[in-house]
Design a protein around this motif. Structure first.
Motif, PDB file in Angstrom:
ATOM      1  N   ALA A   1       0.015   1.422   7.031  1.00 25.62           N
ATOM      2  CA  ALA A   1      -0.551   2.606   6.392  1.00 25.62           C
ATOM      3  C   ALA A   1       0.501   3.712   6.279  1.00 25.62           C
ATOM      4  O   ALA A   1       1.459   3.757   7.053  1.00 25.62           O
ATOM      5  CB  ALA A   1      -1.747   3.104   7.196  1.00 25.62           C
TER       6      ALA A   1
ATOM      7  N   PHE B   1      -8.147   7.063  -1.131  1.00 25.12           N
ATOM      8  CA  PHE B   1      -9.200   6.948  -0.130  1.00 25.12           C
ATOM      9  C   PHE B   1     -10.562   6.698  -0.779  1.00 25.12           C
ATOM     10  O   PHE B   1     -11.367   5.912  -0.277  1.00 25.12           O
ATOM     11  CB  PHE B   1      -9.259   8.206   0.746  1.00 25.12           C
ATOM     12  CG  PHE B   1      -8.078   8.357   1.665  1.00 25.12           C
ATOM     13  CD1 PHE B   1      -7.526   7.263   2.313  1.00 25.12           C
ATOM     14  CD2 PHE B   1      -7.512   9.596   1.887  1.00 25.12           C
ATOM     15  CE1 PHE B   1      -6.440   7.394   3.163  1.00 25.12           C
ATOM     16  CE2 PHE B   1      -6.418   9.747   2.740  1.00 25.12           C
ATOM     17  CZ  PHE B   1      -5.885   8.645   3.369  1.00 25.12           C
TER      18      PHE B   1
ATOM     19  N   GLN C   1      -2.499  -4.800   2.894  1.00 25.49           N
ATOM     20  CA  GLN C   1      -1.710  -3.706   3.446  1.00 25.49           C
ATOM     21  C   GLN C   1      -0.879  -4.162   4.634  1.00 25.49           C
ATOM     22  O   GLN C   1      -1.413  -4.697   5.604  1.00 25.49           O
ATOM     23  CB  GLN C   1      -2.634  -2.567   3.891  1.00 25.49           C
ATOM     24  CG  GLN C   1      -1.934  -1.436   4.619  1.00 25.49           C
ATOM     25  CD  GLN C   1      -2.894  -0.370   5.082  1.00 25.49           C
ATOM     26  OE1 GLN C   1      -3.303   0.483   4.303  1.00 25.49           O
ATOM     27  NE2 GLN C   1      -3.286  -0.419   6.351  1.00 25.49           N
TER      28      GLN C   1
ATOM     29  N   LEU D   1      -7.722  12.739   6.198  1.00 23.94           N
ATOM     30  CA  LEU D   1      -8.086  11.323   6.186  1.00 23.94           C
ATOM     31  C   LEU D   1      -9.493  11.127   6.737  1.00 23.94           C
ATOM     32  O   LEU D   1     -10.317  10.398   6.168  1.00 23.94           O
ATOM     33  CB  LEU D   1      -7.067  10.532   7.004  1.00 23.94           C
ATOM     34  CG  LEU D   1      -7.155   9.011   7.077  1.00 23.94           C
ATOM     35  CD1 LEU D   1      -5.787   8.428   7.431  1.00 23.94           C
ATOM     36  CD2 LEU D   1      -8.167   8.526   8.108  1.00 23.94           C
TER      37      LEU D   1
ATOM     38  N   SER E   1       0.839  -1.204   0.000  1.00 19.94           N
ATOM     39  CA  SER E   1       0.000   0.000   0.000  1.00 19.94           C
ATOM     40  C   SER E   1       0.869   1.247   0.000  1.00 19.94           C
ATOM     41  O   SER E   1       0.467   2.295   0.494  1.00 19.94           O
ATOM     42  CB  SER E   1      -0.913   0.010   1.232  1.00 19.94           C
ATOM     43  OG  SER E   1      -0.147  -0.048   2.430  1.00 19.94           O
TER      44      SER E   1
ATOM     45  N   CYS F   1      -6.369   3.074   8.022  1.00 21.95           N
ATOM     46  CA  CYS F   1      -5.524   3.960   7.211  1.00 21.95           C
ATOM     47  C   CYS F   1      -4.723   4.953   8.053  1.00 21.95           C
ATOM     48  O   CYS F   1      -4.026   5.806   7.494  1.00 21.95           O
ATOM     49  CB  CYS F   1      -6.392   4.722   6.211  1.00 21.95           C
ATOM     50  SG  CYS F   1      -7.122   3.669   4.930  1.00 21.95           S
TER      51      CYS F   1
END
Length: 618
Positions: free
Chosen positions: A340, A447, A337, A415, A315, A429
């Motif tokens: 993050a 996102f 992932q 975010l 990721s 995330c």
């Protein structure tokens, strides 16, 4: 594009164009063009940029902006008519510092003046030529450059100017390095194009953040315009380099289109980069997967993802570009992932450069130069305060000082706004390290893609690969048709798989313990004379453009090679005590930086002086 007078300027409404111009860029340009230092007065000082955000008004009142623009129209008009020549084309360091400070709206030390005057083309670097001296002395002196990417091209240009015989050995069929090899969907630079370019290679970029094809074309065109292609041997991969102490030269073993060959050179410059050897994970069962497996750096042009169940492992930067670019083709997309990253918004990321901006950069004296400076500072030096750990600061909240905390809140707010209706994704995330513990990534739809019903984000580790897909450490089975590896490169194994043997047969890879490379200034190691690294150990910047660093490294190495060729120095190496002391300082500095908390070791080295090197006469 650096400004030149041309007839097309008469067809343009200059006042209308100046109205579109950035006030912070006009201020130093006016001083250089007219010599009038009143534009350095405090009343004209613009607001300091915040993060990567740009404000063309400089935060100044309308009447102040109007005064500046009117003066710019007058000065440029007189310049166009030939009635005015630039008053200060090459500012001395004190004035240069004042110009930089006014452009930025914040103090800039005069120490930066020589480097940035060079980078802005105000005082271009031109090495001393030793062509005639080598010819008159009848001495043989040659350099082998391994790699024809960004660093290799910069080195070839500099060596050609210095009149030093050289050859560039490139394993690919064309120049460009990573920008030739990486062809995955969505590939583009994450630094503004007008900064991610050579100081000596002008171009009107079509986008603020250029895509891979345009960057590749730029590097090919630059190699042609520089006239360095005749020195490049394509399709040549160097396997080993051995120092011959008796003859004071390097012996390279390599595979060429004609077969195995050896090549001898007085000095070697490695310009292999950090992103040229993909890291392929060795998951249990990887060979059993019945579908297609592709690494992002080895993308197949005929790979069809239409209606396929696609899994993307990773990721980071490449995944963040690949996933939004292919998601509309896939039937279902799963992102695996590991961790993050901090993601920054940028309104210009997908925007084309306007015709007005092109005109201003090409036709307003010094506008191109100050645009490059402002971008450099915003994306490089301006971020430095966020890297330093305040010993009194509570770092448990993913920040290391007050500025770092303001950035964390800014990125976190972004975010949260993007994922406000999906708390599980917000948690997934959110990075576990402070901003700049790793390179900040730019949101190109990441996102938005993660919120889609046909996209899953899995945080569990990968237990094994099966013929039909992936089994996670959480026990989930994900059926896939295609597996995309966005797993990065062998960055820690510097120079891999090149084997280097130095004095008395010492092995560089053994001394580096394979993945713990160290060097003086990132450029040289004791025991390996006449060997220089570009993009060497501990020189990977946490932000900004590597090209600035590449040019500085090439400058340093070229000066050394010119000295060797001119003075008949047969072997030159860094002293062990200086190498050790430098790396101790580097380690100490790193311990007080965010890199230490993020388990990343990255410090850009200062330039130092020749007396730290041991020279031996030929």
């Amino acid at each position: 594009m650096k400004a030149q007078r041309n007839n097309e300027q008469d067809q343009v409404d200059l006042a209308a164009m100046i109205e579109r111009a950035s006030i912070p860029l006009l201020l130093p340009a006016l001083v250089q063009l007219t010599g009038d230092t009143r534009w350095l007065d405090e009343r004209y000082t613009p607001a300091r940029p915040v993060g990567f955000s740009e404000d063309p008004t400089g935060g100044l009142e309308p009447q102040i902006r109007a005064e500046i623009r009117a003066a710019a129209v007058d000065a440029v008009t007189r310049w166009q008519k030939g009635e005015l020549e630039p008053a200060v084309p090459d500012p001395e360091p004190t004035l240069m510092a004042a110009l930089m400070s006014q452009c930025l709206g914040a103090p800039v030390p005069a120490d930066y003046a020589p480097m940035l005057s060079e980078q802005l083309g105000l005082r271009p670097y031109r090495p001393e030529s030793v062509r005639e001296q080598l010819g008159a002395a009848g001495r043989e002196f040659s350099v082998a450059v391994i790699g024809a990417g960004i660093s290799g091209l910069a080195a070839a240009r500099s060596l050609k100017t210095a009149g030093i015989p050289h050859v560039v050995l490139e394993k690919n069929s064309e120049v460009g390095g990573s920008w030739w090899e990486n062809r995955y969907p969505g590939a583009r630079v994450d630094v503004p194009s007008n900064l991610y370019s050579f100081s000596f290679g002008d171009k009107q970029w079509s986008e603020h953040f250029s895509q891979r094809d345009e960057l590749s074309e730029y590097l090919i065109r630059t190699s042609q315009e520089l006239g360095v292609r005749d020195a490049i041997r394509f399709g040549v991969e160097v396997h080993s380099a051995r120092w011959d102490a008796e003859r004071q030269l390097w012996v390279l073993s390599m595979t060429t289109p004609q077969g195995e060959e050896t090549l001898e050179a007085s000095a070697v410059i490695t310009a292999v980069g950090l992103h040229n050897r993909p890291k392929i994970p060795d998951f249990p069962g990887m060979d059993s997967f019945a579908g297609k497996v592709v690494h992002s750096a080895q993308w197949s042009e005929d790979l069809d993802l239409t209606g396929k169940r696609v899994g993307v492992i990773g990721s980071g930067a490449s995944a963040m570009q690949v996933v939004p670019a292919v998601v509309d083709q896939t039937a279902h997309l799963t992102v695996f992932q590991r961790s993050a990253h901090w993601v920054a918004p940028n309104d210009l990321y997908f925007q084309e450069v306007s015709e007005a901006d092109h005109w201003l950069l090409a036709n307003i004296p010094f506008y191109w130069e100050w645009n490059r400076f402002r971008l450099y500072w915003m994306y490089t030096e301006g971020m430095f305060p966020a890297l330093k750990v305040d010993p009194e600061w509570d770092t448990s909240q993913n920040s290391v000082n007050g500025y770092s905390e303001s950035l964390r809140r800014f990125y976190m707010d972004y975010l949260t706004r993007k994922l406000h209706d999906q708390p599980d994704l917000i948690e997934a995330c959110t990075p576990s390290f402070p901003p700049f513990g790793r390179r900040i990534l730019i949101d190109n739809g990441w996102f938005d893609v993660l919120k889609r019903d046909d996209v899953d984000l899995i945080r569990s580790g990968i237990a094994q690969i099966t013929p039909s897909g992936v089994v996670t450490t959480g026990g989930d089975e994900v059926e896939l048709d295609v597996l995309v590896l966005c797993t990065g490169f062998q960055q820690q194994r510097y120079l891999y798989p090149l084997e280097v043997s130095g004095i008395d047969g010492r092995q560089l890879r053994e001394e580096w313990h394979d993945d713990n490379a160290r060097a003086y200034l990132g450029l040289a190691s004791p025991g390996y004379p006449n060997l220089f690294y570009l993009f060497g150990p501990n020189t990977n910047p946490p932000g900004g453009s590597y090209i600035n660093l590449a040019e500085a490294q090439v400058r340093y190495v070229t000066d050394l090679l010119v000295t060797m060729a001119r003075d008949g120095i047969g072997a030159l190496e860094v002293r062990e005590d200086v190498y050790t002391e430098y790396n101790e300082r580097l380690d100490e500095a790193n311990r007080s930086m965010v890199f230490a908390l993020g388990r990343v070791s990255n410090v850009a080295p200062p330039r130092d002086s020749l007396p730290h090197l041991a020279c031996h006469d030929k």
